[in-house]
Design a protein around this motif. Structure first.
Motif, PDB file in Angstrom:
ATOM      1  N   ILE A   1      14.739   1.543 -11.322  1.00 40.62           N
ATOM      2  CA  ILE A   1      14.847   1.669  -9.862  1.00 40.62           C
ATOM      3  C   ILE A   1      15.739   2.844  -9.482  1.00 40.62           C
ATOM      4  CG2 ILE A   1      15.686   0.523  -7.777  1.00 40.62           C
ATOM      5  CD1 ILE A   1      15.007  -2.171  -9.302  1.00 40.62           C
ATOM      6  N   LYS A   2      16.921   2.897 -10.056  1.00 37.18           N
ATOM      7  CA  LYS A   2      17.924   3.875  -9.633  1.00 37.18           C
ATOM      8  C   LYS A   2      17.681   5.274 -10.185  1.00 37.18           C
ATOM      9  CE  LYS A   2      21.431   0.289  -9.068  1.00 37.18           C
ATOM     10  NZ  LYS A   2      22.649  -0.348  -9.645  1.00 37.18           N
ATOM     11  N   GLU A   3      17.228   5.366 -11.438  1.00 35.17           N
ATOM     12  CA  GLU A   3      17.073   6.685 -12.063  1.00 35.17           C
ATOM     13  C   GLU A   3      15.643   7.197 -12.043  1.00 35.17           C
ATOM     14  OE1 GLU A   3      18.930   6.995 -15.886  1.00 35.17           O
ATOM     15  OE2 GLU A   3      20.718   5.875 -15.252  1.00 35.17           O
ATOM     16  N   GLU A   4      14.677   6.298 -12.071  1.00 38.75           N
ATOM     17  CA  GLU A   4      13.271   6.722 -12.090  1.00 38.75           C
ATOM     18  C   GLU A   4      12.615   6.629 -10.716  1.00 38.75           C
ATOM     19  OE1 GLU A   4      11.938   8.017 -14.687  1.00 38.75           O
ATOM     20  OE2 GLU A   4      13.342   7.448 -16.276  1.00 38.75           O
ATOM     21  N   GLY A   5      13.287   5.994  -9.774  1.00 36.36           N
ATOM     22  CA  GLY A   5      12.748   5.908  -8.425  1.00 36.36           C
ATOM     23  C   GLY A   5      11.651   4.884  -8.233  1.00 36.36           C
ATOM     24  N   CYS A   6      11.611   3.870  -9.084  1.00 38.50           N
ATOM     25  CA  CYS A   6      10.572   2.844  -8.946  1.00 38.50           C
ATOM     26  C   CYS A   6      10.814   2.022  -7.677  1.00 38.50           C
ATOM     27  CB  CYS A   6      10.547   1.936 -10.167  1.00 38.50           C
ATOM     28  SG  CYS A   6       9.978   2.790 -11.658  1.00 38.50           S
ATOM     29  N   GLU A   7       9.748   1.829  -6.923  1.00 34.28           N
ATOM     30  CA  GLU A   7       9.822   1.108  -5.651  1.00 34.28           C
ATOM     31  C   GLU A   7       9.443  -0.362  -5.787  1.00 34.28           C
ATOM     32  OE1 GLU A   7       7.737   3.917  -2.662  1.00 34.28           O
ATOM     33  OE2 GLU A   7       7.098   4.481  -4.691  1.00 34.28           O
ATOM     34  N   LEU A   8       8.999  -0.726  -6.968  1.00 33.95           N
ATOM     35  CA  LEU A   8       8.483  -2.068  -7.227  1.00 33.95           C
ATOM     36  C   LEU A   8       8.588  -2.300  -8.726  1.00 33.95           C
ATOM     37  CD1 LEU A   8       6.706  -4.470  -6.004  1.00 33.95           C
ATOM     38  CD2 LEU A   8       4.732  -3.119  -6.717  1.00 33.95           C
ATOM     39  N   ILE A   9       8.942  -3.531  -9.118  1.00 34.68           N
ATOM     40  CA  ILE A   9       8.967  -3.892 -10.538  1.00 34.68           C
ATOM     41  C   ILE A   9       7.963  -5.010 -10.768  1.00 34.68           C
ATOM     42  CG2 ILE A   9      10.337  -4.847 -12.440  1.00 34.68           C
ATOM     43  CD1 ILE A   9      11.214  -2.027 -11.697  1.00 34.68           C
ATOM     44  N   ILE A  10       7.177  -4.856 -11.830  1.00 28.78           N
ATOM     45  CA  ILE A  10       6.196  -5.865 -12.200  1.00 28.78           C
ATOM     46  C   ILE A  10       6.632  -6.542 -13.492  1.00 28.78           C
ATOM     47  CG2 ILE A  10       3.833  -6.246 -13.025  1.00 28.78           C
ATOM     48  CD1 ILE A  10       2.932  -4.039 -11.136  1.00 28.78           C
TER      49      ILE A  10
ATOM     50  N   SER B   1       0.811  -1.227   0.000  1.00 23.95           N
ATOM     51  CA  SER B   1       0.000   0.000   0.000  1.00 23.95           C
ATOM     52  C   SER B   1       0.841   1.272   0.000  1.00 23.95           C
ATOM     53  CB  SER B   1      -0.949  -0.004   1.200  1.00 23.95           C
ATOM     54  OG  SER B   1      -0.216  -0.092   2.415  1.00 23.95           O
ATOM     55  N   GLY B   2       2.065   1.212   0.523  1.00 25.34           N
ATOM     56  CA  GLY B   2       2.900   2.408   0.575  1.00 25.34           C
ATOM     57  C   GLY B   2       3.625   2.723  -0.711  1.00 25.34           C
ATOM     58  N   VAL B   3       3.602   1.812  -1.651  1.00 27.81           N
ATOM     59  CA  VAL B   3       4.313   2.002  -2.923  1.00 27.81           C
ATOM     60  C   VAL B   3       3.539   2.977  -3.807  1.00 27.81           C
ATOM     61  CG1 VAL B   3       4.975   0.860  -5.071  1.00 27.81           C
ATOM     62  CG2 VAL B   3       5.488  -0.211  -2.874  1.00 27.81           C
ATOM     63  N   GLN B   4       4.257   3.946  -4.376  1.00 26.12           N
ATOM     64  CA  GLN B   4       3.622   4.921  -5.250  1.00 26.12           C
ATOM     65  C   GLN B   4       4.074   4.823  -6.700  1.00 26.12           C
ATOM     66  OE1 GLN B   4       1.071   7.015  -4.440  1.00 26.12           O
ATOM     67  NE2 GLN B   4       1.110   5.866  -2.522  1.00 26.12           N
ATOM     68  N   LYS B   5       5.330   4.412  -6.919  1.00 27.03           N
ATOM     69  CA  LYS B   5       5.880   4.389  -8.281  1.00 27.03           C
ATOM     70  C   LYS B   5       6.284   2.963  -8.635  1.00 27.03           C
ATOM     71  CE  LYS B   5       8.228   7.911  -9.878  1.00 27.03           C
ATOM     72  NZ  LYS B   5       9.307   8.876 -10.262  1.00 27.03           N
ATOM     73  N   ILE B   6       5.698   2.461  -9.726  1.00 30.20           N
ATOM     74  CA  ILE B   6       5.871   1.066 -10.124  1.00 30.20           C
ATOM     75  C   ILE B   6       6.453   0.996 -11.526  1.00 30.20           C
ATOM     76  CG2 ILE B   6       4.639  -1.071 -10.658  1.00 30.20           C
ATOM     77  CD1 ILE B   6       2.582  -0.267  -8.526  1.00 30.20           C
ATOM     78  N   GLY B   7       7.522   0.224 -11.693  1.00 34.13           N
ATOM     79  CA  GLY B   7       8.097  -0.015 -13.006  1.00 34.13           C
ATOM     80  C   GLY B   7       7.513  -1.275 -13.619  1.00 34.13           C
ATOM     81  N   VAL B   8       7.245  -1.229 -14.917  1.00 36.18           N
ATOM     82  CA  VAL B   8       6.617  -2.355 -15.614  1.00 36.18           C
ATOM     83  C   VAL B   8       7.462  -2.779 -16.808  1.00 36.18           C
ATOM     84  CG1 VAL B   8       4.600  -3.128 -16.920  1.00 36.18           C
ATOM     85  CG2 VAL B   8       4.287  -1.701 -14.892  1.00 36.18           C
ATOM     86  N   LEU B   9       7.799  -4.055 -16.844  1.00 33.93           N
ATOM     87  CA  LEU B   9       8.487  -4.659 -17.990  1.00 33.93           C
ATOM     88  C   LEU B   9       7.457  -5.478 -18.757  1.00 33.93           C
ATOM     89  CD1 LEU B   9      11.735  -5.931 -16.197  1.00 33.93           C
ATOM     90  CD2 LEU B   9      11.363  -3.732 -17.347  1.00 33.93           C
TER      91      LEU B   9
END
Length: 237
Positions: free
Chosen positions: A191-200, A120-128
């Motif tokens: 993760i490092k440059e865009e600040g993603c807190e989670l990868i899907i 629930s605390g995650v705001q920015k998610i990276g998607v492959l």
């Protein structure tokens, strides 16, 4: 609810290895003490379904009629709920569900609920994902109140799509270091440059080479969440 009341149908073949992987997830996510505790599972792995990315982006043959036929095969065989182990295929979800009178589990809606409950605390998610999934904004549509970040255009075509579709890619049967390295490189930049807190793993091929121990932030496989939902829910759909 007893196991006999729910029969899981897998609308598969998109691709075949992702289908086999999903069935293993169903097995692993089912709480059992003996063989008979498992769900009856009917799999129609139909690799003749036209490619979803080609249909969406390049005016290729539509997969819809073949997907409907496959879903109805599952129903005729006794399935009470169906699921598609292909994220891009969910672009066609409504077209399929309206022609099939058993519930079709929506993987992305289930994923949204899981993230709300577990992350629930995650705001920015990276998607492959495939480019078709990216361009049709499937994740933005179904992941509510989250910022969804994709690879840039170069990464998407020359790394992610090469990892999935390239001559040394996953759909060619290569689940080794080459596609894994391409996907990890893109994920770590997100993760490092865009600040993603989670990868899907936004394509069912991605989870064939990436897992939770590979990255510096949590990695979620939507199909594992779907297997969890289907084996733990008290509802047929």
């Amino acid at each position: 609810m007893s196991n006999e009341e729910k029969v899981i149908g897998v609308l598969g073949g998109m691709g075949p290895e992702a289908t086999a992987s999903f069935y293993m997830k169903v097995i692993k996510e089912t709480k059992v003490t003996k063989d008979q505790d498992h769900f009856r599972t009917i799999i129609d792995s139909n690799p003749k379904i036209p490619d979803r990315t080609q249909a969406i982006l390049y005016d290729g043959p539509s997969p819809v009629s073949e997907m409907i036929k496959t879903a109805n095969n599952l129903k005729l065989a006794g399935a009470t709920v169906a699921v598609m182990p292909c994220i891009t295929a969910h672009y066609f979800y409504e077209d399929i569900q309206k022609e099939v009178d058993i519930p079709l589990h929506h993987v992305l809606k289930g994923l949204n609920k899981y993230i709300d409950e577990e992350c629930s605390g995650v705001q920015k998610i990276g998607v492959l994902s495939t480019t078709a999934t990216k361009n049709t904004r499937l994740f933005e549509t179904h992941l509510h109140n989250k910022e969804v970040v994709y690879p840039n255009d170069f990464e998407q075509e020359h790394k992610v799509m090469q990892a999935i579709y390239g001559k040394n890619g996953i759909k060619q049967g290569n689940t080794g270091q080459h596609p894994k390295a391409l996907l990890m490189e893109v994920a770590e930049r997100l993760i490092k440059e865009e600040g993603c807190e989670l990868i899907i793993g936004g394509c069912t091929e991605v989870e064939l080479v990436l897992n939770a121990t590979d990255l510096s932030v949590p990695f979620i496989d939507p199909m594992r969440v779907a297997a969890r939902d289907l084996t733990r829910s008290e509802k047929i759909g």
